[in-house]
Motif scaffolding. Structure first.
Motif, PDB file in Angstrom:
ATOM      1  N   TYR A 139       0.833  -1.196   0.000  1.00  0.00           N
ATOM      2  CA  TYR A 139       0.000   0.000   0.000  1.00  0.00           C
ATOM      3  C   TYR A 139       0.872   1.252   0.000  1.00  0.00           C
ATOM      4  O   TYR A 139       1.958   1.262   0.609  1.00  0.00           O
ATOM      5  CB  TYR A 139      -0.912   0.023   1.226  1.00  0.00           C
ATOM      6  N   PRO A 140       0.414   2.327  -0.640  1.00  0.00           N
ATOM      7  CA  PRO A 140       1.115   3.606  -0.488  1.00  0.00           C
ATOM      8  C   PRO A 140       1.164   3.998   0.987  1.00  0.00           C
ATOM      9  O   PRO A 140       0.236   3.712   1.753  1.00  0.00           O
ATOM     10  CB  PRO A 140       0.251   4.583  -1.296  1.00  0.00           C
ATOM     11  N   LYS A 141       2.234   4.660   1.366  1.00  0.00           N
ATOM     12  CA  LYS A 141       2.451   4.964   2.778  1.00  0.00           C
ATOM     13  C   LYS A 141       1.275   5.732   3.380  1.00  0.00           C
ATOM     14  O   LYS A 141       0.770   5.387   4.461  1.00  0.00           O
ATOM     15  CB  LYS A 141       3.741   5.768   2.946  1.00  0.00           C
ATOM     16  N   THR A 142       0.839   6.792   2.705  1.00  0.00           N
ATOM     17  CA  THR A 142      -0.244   7.620   3.241  1.00  0.00           C
ATOM     18  C   THR A 142      -1.528   6.814   3.392  1.00  0.00           C
ATOM     19  O   THR A 142      -2.234   6.916   4.398  1.00  0.00           O
ATOM     20  CB  THR A 142      -0.492   8.836   2.329  1.00  0.00           C
ATOM     21  N   LEU A 175      -3.632   5.986   6.872  1.00  0.00           N
ATOM     22  CA  LEU A 175      -5.042   6.353   7.025  1.00  0.00           C
ATOM     23  C   LEU A 175      -5.897   5.127   7.333  1.00  0.00           C
ATOM     24  O   LEU A 175      -6.809   5.184   8.171  1.00  0.00           O
ATOM     25  CB  LEU A 175      -5.545   7.039   5.754  1.00  0.00           C
ATOM     26  N   VAL A 176      -5.612   4.019   6.661  1.00  0.00           N
ATOM     27  CA  VAL A 176      -6.357   2.788   6.921  1.00  0.00           C
ATOM     28  C   VAL A 176      -6.123   2.312   8.346  1.00  0.00           C
ATOM     29  O   VAL A 176      -7.059   1.911   9.050  1.00  0.00           O
ATOM     30  CB  VAL A 176      -5.949   1.702   5.903  1.00  0.00           C
ATOM     31  N   ALA A 215       2.579   0.586   8.801  1.00  0.00           N
ATOM     32  CA  ALA A 215       1.924   1.652   9.552  1.00  0.00           C
ATOM     33  C   ALA A 215       2.037   1.413  11.049  1.00  0.00           C
ATOM     34  O   ALA A 215       2.056   2.368  11.839  1.00  0.00           O
ATOM     35  CB  ALA A 215       0.459   1.760   9.150  1.00  0.00           C
ATOM     36  N   HIS A 216       2.130   0.167  11.444  1.00  0.00           N
ATOM     37  CA  HIS A 216       2.255  -0.152  12.872  1.00  0.00           C
ATOM     38  C   HIS A 216       3.532   0.433  13.455  1.00  0.00           C
ATOM     39  O   HIS A 216       3.579   0.779  14.637  1.00  0.00           O
ATOM     40  CB  HIS A 216       2.219  -1.666  13.072  1.00  0.00           C
ATOM     41  N   VAL A 217       4.575   0.571  12.624  1.00  0.00           N
ATOM     42  CA  VAL A 217       5.817   1.194  13.083  1.00  0.00           C
ATOM     43  C   VAL A 217       5.549   2.609  13.577  1.00  0.00           C
ATOM     44  O   VAL A 217       6.072   3.042  14.606  1.00  0.00           O
ATOM     45  CB  VAL A 217       6.869   1.208  11.958  1.00  0.00           C
ATOM     46  N   THR A 218       4.709   3.323  12.855  1.00  0.00           N
ATOM     47  CA  THR A 218       4.396   4.705  13.228  1.00  0.00           C
ATOM     48  C   THR A 218       3.446   4.773  14.413  1.00  0.00           C
ATOM     49  O   THR A 218       3.594   5.627  15.295  1.00  0.00           O
ATOM     50  CB  THR A 218       3.775   5.441  12.023  1.00  0.00           C
TER      51      THR A 218
END
Length: 537
Positions: A206-209, A213-214, A273-276
């Motif tokens: 997936y794209p980062k953004t 958001l997801v 995304a979990h990293v963030t």
């Protein structure tokens, strides 16, 4: 799936739902036959679950087992896809036990018994479906079906403010479900292929953004159910007005759906995304622990105090999920199982107390230990488990979470110290408000309004049986945690490895954006990052 293989999971899911269709046809005026029928169906489903897992489930495998996949509505891409692994299996057993005992706890329900037991069985089916669904649309469907019976159970069989509590529950949870749908469709339509298969969605890039958001959408949706501060305010109202069986299921199963979904979707399917977001989860976990414990002090209503206690205990689940360690994730799952048993026992006993006193206000109780010694003993055991007394399952779960976050090598030392110390504050506050609760209810001066000696009777054999069925696994897991952990150890190892494998790459690509100015959040040691990048090159 082999055509001749029996569809075990489908049978387990649909048995309670199909059984509700026969309830209107059962001849019964006083509800006695209906309640025996409901209990029999729930117990049969739980027994089928145990048989299935005992003979057909491999505890040493982390892959999906008992997989079934049938085209359901091909035009919508909807498949009846179910499967079970180490993450879902213990929660399925917890769901079966809690629902069976909750139906047994509702033995005295005489208002619209057909509707009551029909809703209980339908809710039971939907909860099982949530834990085994491997199609995102099927997961969403089961998640939504479960909301309606809970709303009706609170609004019809609840307390004086039941309609307010039920409306608040449905508004919060239904609004949160919109985020599941939006985030799910964003994942499904991302890339060149459209799919709702959860395994395929987890393999997409997936794209980062979009992934951030997801992840945020799922966090809001599942955070309402867990619940996470500040999305928690429906829970004390729902518990305060729900009947004892309803509260048992709310605390024992519904909250665990949120924790399960966070691990299944946010950690397993969206690791980048979990990293963030992992540091955010850890912070929210600390807030839950401290805030829930402090708010519990202010409650004079017995069930509302226990509700805020549940909010505090769910904070440990968030910290375990954020730990990036096998021990922490294992502790988070054990905490969900343990809290489900403990909270169900305490809410059931609060219902036993209410049946005798017709009040939940602790300042109107007192001196009840003399006339209800057995209830006092059972309540004390449940409270000791809740405050994490060694030898109880609550102690093991919280200890594993503490050790998991403390031994994590992806956070700075200062961040880990702050998380552990603030969480420890909540651990210190927990025995204070629980022991204070016991003192107010069972000690002190006897309330003249209750007429204790003349009216109140102690706990009955049926009630002792229900409580014992919950307390025995609490003590058993406390002394021998492997009773629970062996069901998901292999899966916890895989989840931790899956979450950690993206850390070196993300830390190398974005070394300045991972909150490093605040607490150097999550990153591996420099040597580990460099070696990982060199290997990839």
């Amino acid at each position: 799936m082999n055509a001749i293989e029996f569809p075990w999971l489908t049978a387990i899911i649909l048995l309670p739902l199909v059984a509700t269709l026969a309830i209107p046809l059962i001849p019964d005026k006083e509800g006695r036959t209906i309640r025996w029928y409901g209990l029999g169906v729930a117990f049969a489903d739980f027994a089928l679950m145990i048989y299935d897992f005992w003979y057909k489930y491999d505890f040493q495998s982390s892959t999906l087992q008992l997989v079934e996949n049938y085209p359901w509505i091909p035009q919508l891409g909807l498949h009846w896809a179910v499967g079970v692994d180490g993450l879902s299996m213990p929660l399925l057993l917890l769901t079966g036990l809690i629902n069976t005992l909750a139906i047994f706890a509702a033995w005295k329900v005489n208002t619209k018994p057909r509707l009551f037991y029909g809703l209980m069985l339908a809710m039971y089916s939907a909860q099982l479906g949530v834990f085994v669904a491997q199609d995102l649309l099927l997961f969403f469907l089961m998640w939504e079906i479960e909301l309606v019976p809970v709303y009706l159970l609170i609004s019809i069989w609840g307390g004086q403010n039941r309609r307010y509590a039920a409306t608040k529950f449905i508004l919060y949870t239904a609004a949160a479900s919109i985020f599941i749908l939006i985030a799910g469709f964003a994942m499904a339509f991302s890339g060149d292929t459209v799919t709702f298969d959860m395994a395929a969605l987890g393999m997409k890039e997936y794209p980062k953004t979009l992934e951030l958001l997801v992840y945020a959408g799922f966090l809001i949706a599942f955070g309402v159910k867990l619940p996470i501060f500040p999305l928690h305010t429906w829970l004390p109202d729902a518990h305060g007005e729900a009947s004892a069986p309803g509260s048992m299921i709310l605390a024992g199963v519904l909250l665990k759906m949120g924790g399960y979904a966070l691990i299944r979707f946010n950690v397993e399917m969206l690791p980048n995304a979990h990293v963030t977001f992992a540091p955010v989860l850890a912070i929210l976990g600390v807030v839950n622990i401290v805030y829930g414990a402090c708010c519990a002090f202010a409650q004079t209503n017995l069930k509302r105090r226990l509700a805020y206690s549940s909010i505090a205990h769910m904070g440990f689940v968030l910290i375990g999920i954020a730990s990036y360690t096998e021990l922490g994730i294992s502790g988070a799952v054990l905490q969900m199982v343990s809290h489900g048993l403990i909270a169900a026992s305490l809410f059931f006993l609060s219902g036993v107390t209410y049946d005798r006193t017709h009040t939940l206000m602790m300042d109107k109780m007192g001196g009840m230990a003399k006339v209800m010694p057995k209830t006092f003993a059972l309540f004390t055991i449940g409270s000791m488990a809740s405050l994490a007394l060694p030898g109880m399952s609550g102690f093991v779960g919280e200890l594993m979470v503490f050790l998991g976050i403390a031994s994590s090598d992806v956070y700075s030392s200062s961040f880990k110290v702050v998380v552990v110390l603030l969480s420890a504050v909540g651990v210190i506050l927990t025995p204070i408000y629980l022991l204070s609760m016991l003192r107010q209810v069972f000690y002190g001066e006897q309330s003249q309004e209750l007429h204790l000696d003349a009216v109140i009777s102690d706990v009955k054999p049926r009630e002792i049986f229900i409580t014992t069925c919950l307390l025995l696994p609490i003590i058993g897991i406390g002394f021998y945690p492997k009773l629970a952990t062996q069901t998901y150890d292999v899966k916890a190892v895989e989840l931790a490895a899956h979450a950690r494998q993206v850390l070196p790459v993300v830390a190398h690509q974005q070394p300045s954006s991972l909150y490093s100015r605040i607490f150097s959040a999550p990153t591996l040691a420099t040597s580990q990052v460099e070696s990982s990048i060199n290997i990839s090159e």
